[in-house]
Design a protein around this motif. Structure first.
Motif, mmCIF file in Angstrom:
data_model
loop_
_atom_site.group_PDB
_atom_site.id
_atom_site.type_symbol
_atom_site.label_atom_id
_atom_site.label_comp_id
_atom_site.label_asym_id
_atom_site.label_seq_id
_atom_site.Cartn_x
_atom_site.Cartn_y
_atom_site.Cartn_z
ATOM 1 N N ALA A 33 0.861 -1.164 0.000
ATOM 2 C CA ALA A 33 0.000 0.000 0.000
ATOM 3 C C ALA A 33 0.908 1.228 0.000
ATOM 4 O O ALA A 33 1.977 1.220 0.619
ATOM 5 N N MET A 34 0.508 2.267 -0.711
ATOM 6 C CA MET A 34 1.313 3.469 -0.820
ATOM 7 C C MET A 34 0.535 4.667 -0.302
ATOM 8 O O MET A 34 -0.691 4.732 -0.434
ATOM 9 N N GLY A 35 1.257 5.602 0.263
ATOM 10 C CA GLY A 35 0.580 6.776 0.792
ATOM 11 C C GLY A 35 1.409 8.029 0.674
ATOM 12 O O GLY A 35 2.617 7.973 0.402
ATOM 13 N N TRP A 36 0.742 9.134 0.837
ATOM 14 C CA TRP A 36 1.394 10.437 0.915
ATOM 15 C C TRP A 36 1.061 11.067 2.266
ATOM 16 O O TRP A 36 -0.092 11.008 2.718
ATOM 17 N N PHE A 37 2.065 11.647 2.862
ATOM 18 C CA PHE A 37 1.928 12.375 4.110
ATOM 19 C C PHE A 37 2.551 13.755 3.893
ATOM 20 O O PHE A 37 3.275 13.975 2.922
ATOM 21 N N ARG A 38 2.286 14.662 4.809
ATOM 22 C CA ARG A 38 2.919 15.979 4.700
ATOM 23 C C ARG A 38 3.203 16.542 6.079
ATOM 24 O O ARG A 38 2.556 16.170 7.066
ATOM 25 N N GLN A 39 4.166 17.430 6.119
ATOM 26 C CA GLN A 39 4.514 18.084 7.378
ATOM 27 C C GLN A 39 4.774 19.549 7.104
ATOM 28 O O GLN A 39 5.706 19.909 6.359
ATOM 29 N N ALA A 40 3.936 20.378 7.691
ATOM 30 C CA ALA A 40 4.100 21.819 7.577
ATOM 31 C C ALA A 40 5.013 22.307 8.702
ATOM 32 O O ALA A 40 5.142 21.646 9.731
ATOM 33 N N GLU A 44 2.936 18.587 13.173
ATOM 34 C CA GLU A 44 3.240 17.169 13.070
ATOM 35 C C GLU A 44 2.959 16.667 11.651
ATOM 36 O O GLU A 44 2.148 17.235 10.919
ATOM 37 N N ARG A 45 3.636 15.583 11.304
ATOM 38 C CA ARG A 45 3.375 14.963 10.021
ATOM 39 C C ARG A 45 1.958 14.414 10.001
ATOM 40 O O ARG A 45 1.503 13.820 10.994
ATOM 41 N N GLU A 46 1.248 14.604 8.890
ATOM 42 C CA GLU A 46 -0.138 14.156 8.808
ATOM 43 C C GLU A 46 -0.381 13.357 7.539
ATOM 44 O O GLU A 46 0.256 13.573 6.506
ATOM 45 N N PHE A 47 -1.331 12.479 7.637
ATOM 46 C CA PHE A 47 -1.759 11.653 6.507
ATOM 47 C C PHE A 47 -2.472 12.521 5.474
ATOM 48 O O PHE A 47 -3.272 13.395 5.814
ATOM 49 N N VAL A 48 -2.183 12.259 4.201
ATOM 50 C CA VAL A 48 -2.840 12.975 3.112
ATOM 51 C C VAL A 48 -3.719 12.028 2.293
ATOM 52 O O VAL A 48 -4.901 12.281 2.102
ATOM 53 N N ALA A 49 -3.123 10.936 1.811
ATOM 54 C CA ALA A 49 -3.875 10.025 0.948
ATOM 55 C C ALA A 49 -3.151 8.685 0.876
ATOM 56 O O ALA A 49 -1.945 8.610 1.134
ATOM 57 N N SER A 50 -3.899 7.642 0.536
ATOM 58 C CA SER A 50 -3.293 6.328 0.346
ATOM 59 C C SER A 50 -4.020 5.580 -0.763
ATOM 60 O O SER A 50 -5.176 5.887 -1.091
ATOM 61 N N VAL A 51 -3.323 4.586 -1.309
ATOM 62 C CA VAL A 51 -3.889 3.796 -2.389
ATOM 63 C C VAL A 51 -3.523 2.334 -2.159
ATOM 64 O O VAL A 51 -2.422 2.012 -1.712
ATOM 65 N N SER A 52 -4.459 1.461 -2.460
ATOM 66 C CA SER A 52 -4.260 0.034 -2.236
ATOM 67 C C SER A 52 -3.286 -0.556 -3.256
ATOM 68 O O SER A 52 -2.901 0.081 -4.234
ATOM 69 N N TRP A 53 -2.927 -1.833 -3.035
ATOM 70 C CA TRP A 53 -1.920 -2.489 -3.858
ATOM 71 C C TRP A 53 -2.251 -2.404 -5.339
ATOM 72 O O TRP A 53 -1.375 -2.125 -6.162
ATOM 73 N N GLY A 54 -3.471 -2.659 -5.685
ATOM 74 C CA GLY A 54 -3.860 -2.675 -7.088
ATOM 75 C C GLY A 54 -4.359 -1.344 -7.607
ATOM 76 O O GLY A 54 -4.641 -1.195 -8.803
ATOM 77 N N GLY A 55 -4.483 -0.381 -6.705
ATOM 78 C CA GLY A 55 -4.949 0.936 -7.116
ATOM 79 C C GLY A 55 -6.450 1.114 -7.086
ATOM 80 O O GLY A 55 -6.958 2.197 -7.371
ATOM 81 N N SER A 71 -2.795 8.075 -7.218
ATOM 82 C CA SER A 71 -2.870 6.975 -8.180
ATOM 83 C C SER A 71 -1.522 6.283 -8.225
ATOM 84 O O SER A 71 -0.535 6.799 -7.698
ATOM 85 N N ARG A 72 -1.500 5.112 -8.844
ATOM 86 C CA ARG A 72 -0.244 4.384 -8.946
ATOM 87 C C ARG A 72 -0.165 3.690 -10.289
ATOM 88 O O ARG A 72 -1.184 3.329 -10.879
ATOM 89 N N ASP A 99 3.940 0.540 2.830
ATOM 90 C CA ASP A 99 3.761 -0.411 3.918
ATOM 91 C C ASP A 99 3.006 -1.624 3.390
ATOM 92 O O ASP A 99 2.190 -1.509 2.470
ATOM 93 N N LEU A 100 3.287 -2.771 4.010
ATOM 94 C CA LEU A 100 2.594 -3.990 3.601
ATOM 95 C C LEU A 100 1.192 -4.089 4.191
ATOM 96 O O LEU A 100 0.419 -4.960 3.786
ATOM 97 N N ARG A 101 0.888 -3.241 5.155
ATOM 98 C CA ARG A 101 -0.468 -3.219 5.687
ATOM 99 C C ARG A 101 -1.399 -2.515 4.702
ATOM 100 O O ARG A 101 -0.964 -2.045 3.657
ATOM 101 N N THR A 102 -2.654 -2.418 5.027
ATOM 102 C CA THR A 102 -3.637 -1.941 4.063
ATOM 103 C C THR A 102 -3.591 -0.435 3.870
ATOM 104 O O THR A 102 -3.178 0.317 4.766
ATOM 105 N N ALA A 103 -4.062 0.003 2.730
ATOM 106 C CA ALA A 103 -4.158 1.435 2.464
ATOM 107 C C ALA A 103 -5.123 2.089 3.432
ATOM 108 O O ALA A 103 -4.929 3.232 3.855
ATOM 109 N N GLN A 104 -6.171 1.374 3.792
ATOM 110 C CA GLN A 104 -7.147 1.931 4.725
ATOM 111 C C GLN A 104 -6.516 2.206 6.080
ATOM 112 O O GLN A 104 -6.889 3.149 6.770
ATOM 113 N N ALA A 105 -5.542 1.392 6.458
ATOM 114 C CA ALA A 105 -4.886 1.550 7.755
ATOM 115 C C ALA A 105 -3.875 2.675 7.774
ATOM 116 O O ALA A 105 -3.479 3.135 8.843
#
Length: 124
Positions: A33-40, A44-55, A71-72, A99-105
């Motif tokens: 699973a892939m994600g984007w985070f950001r830190q201003a 603190e660093r915060e979650f922005v978006a994630s996408v599952s293994w297959g997209g 997207s991926r 991460d190998l865990r889920t995009a939802q997580a």
């Protein structure tokens, strides 16, 4: 070990669009699973978006829903973050994560692998 390299950051004005890319080193990229985070600054660093293994499944922070799209492309082992209608509060360093865990997580965990970040700065 997954290595991630972000690109595409820059200086933007309110209302601009920008696309970030994150290239992975690992051919098993499609397992993560892939994600984007950001830190201003000062925050603190915060979650922005994630996408599952297959997209097929994507998840977003409320602050970016309707403006950002993750997207991926597993063939190119790359994940993207299309950012539209940028606001001053979107200014931050953006990090790609895997991460190998889920995009939802991803919104509730600390991903195992991180890139070095790419700066999205607002023009003054």
């Amino acid at each position: 070990q997954v290595q991630l390299v972000e690109s595409g950051g820059g200086v933007v004005q309110a209302g601009d669009s920008l696309r970030l890319s994150c290239a992975a080193s690992e051919r098993t990229f499609s397992s993560y699973a892939m994600g984007w985070f950001r830190q201003a600054p000062g925050k603190e660093r915060e979650f922005v978006a994630s996408v599952s293994w297959g997209g097929g499944s994507t998840y977003y922070a409320d602050s970016v829903k309707g403006r950002f799209t993750i997207s991926r492309d597993n063939a190119k082992i790359t994940v993207y973050l299309q950012m539209n209608s940028l606001k001053p509060e979107d200014t931050a360093v953006y990090y790609c994560a895997a991460d190998l865990r889920t995009a939802q997580a991803m919104g509730n965990i600390i991903p195992k692998y991180w890139g070095q970040g790419t700066q999205v700065a607002g023009s003054s």
